[in-house]
Scaffold this active site. Structure first.
Site: not given
Ligand code: URA
Length: 243
Positions: A111
């Site tokens: 993310d």
């Molecule tokens: N899980 C999440 O919620 N976000 C990420 O970036 C990676 C794993």
């Protein structure tokens, strides 16, 4: 292999541009300045050459790790934040790839607000293998939570929680509280927003998320956010066989 072909394969532009770089005296191989683009060079992994003052290593396929900083998107066409690809030098983004997309691609996505270890490569088979659900490469996340973590939350994450898009429970392969608001979680699959949704399912909330390990690979201590590094052949082999 001809020098102009080496430069072309490594992403320095069209064959014509690469020939021009050599003719203009901007290329050296292992310290020797070159002028003929057709010079035959014995290519080996890691061969050092210099283009316009910058030293490069020859790699038939590129495998690298990047310390993803917060506020970057893992997309080539980001919607809001800068793309992680802008952190890479242009030859890595321009390496020709037979029939497929140009340059290196991230293996999976983090993310925009997640930091940490991201792998990139131009080896399509490696991307496929690492992303395959059969190849359960463990990934370790360090989570900062909004609310204090209690033992029942850790238990539920280990036993399994149901997320909204799939009735089958997802569970952490390992999970331990490392502080009042700190959790270390190991996952062997990679669903969309998985850590955030798992924490929400047990009544908590992710405030910060950092991926510190993939298989046996950790972020080098001397790598700062935004920096990248080649992976060694041993590291790539270890990831291929990790489970
Ligand atoms: N899980 C999440 O919620 N976000 C990420 O970036 C990676 C794993």
């Amino acid at each position: 292999m001809q020098l102009q072909e080496i430069l072309y394969n490594q992403g320095f532009g069209t064959r014509r541009v690469c020939a021009g770089l050599v003719q203009q005296g901007w290329v050296a191989v292992e310290g020797d300045s070159m002028s003929d683009p057709a010079t035959e060079v014995a290519v080996v992994e890691g061969l050092q050459f210099t283009v316009q003052g910058t030293t490069w290593e020859y790699h038939e396929k590129a495998y690298l790790l990047l310390y993803k900083p917060a506020g970057t998107e893992c997309s080539q066409k980001p919607s809001t934040y800068p793309s992680i690809y802008t952190l890479l030098p242009s030859p890595l983004r321009l390496r020709p790839n037979k029939g497929a997309v140009q340059g290196v691609q991230a293996i999976g996505r983090l993310d925009q607000d997640t930091t940490g270890l991201l792998l990139l490569t131009d080896d399509g088979q490696f991307i496929h293998r690492m992303g395959s659900p059969k190849h359960h490469v463990p990934k370790v996340y360090d989570v900062t939570t909004k609310h204090p973590i209690d033992a029942s939350q850790v238990d539920r994450l280990l036993v399994g929680v149901v997320l909204d898009d799939d009735p089958r429970p997802v569970r952490a392969a390992a999970c331990e509280a490392t502080g009042e608001l700190q959790l270390r979680l190991t996952l062997t699959e990679g669903k969309y927003h998985q850590v955030k949704r798992m924490l929400a399912a047990v009544g908590n909330r992710v405030e910060a998320l950092h991926r510190s390990r993939i298989g046996g690979l950790t972020l080098p201590d001397d790598l700062a956010p935004g920096q990248w590094r080649w992976l060694s052949a041993e590291q790539v082999d270890a990831l291929r066989t990790a489970r």
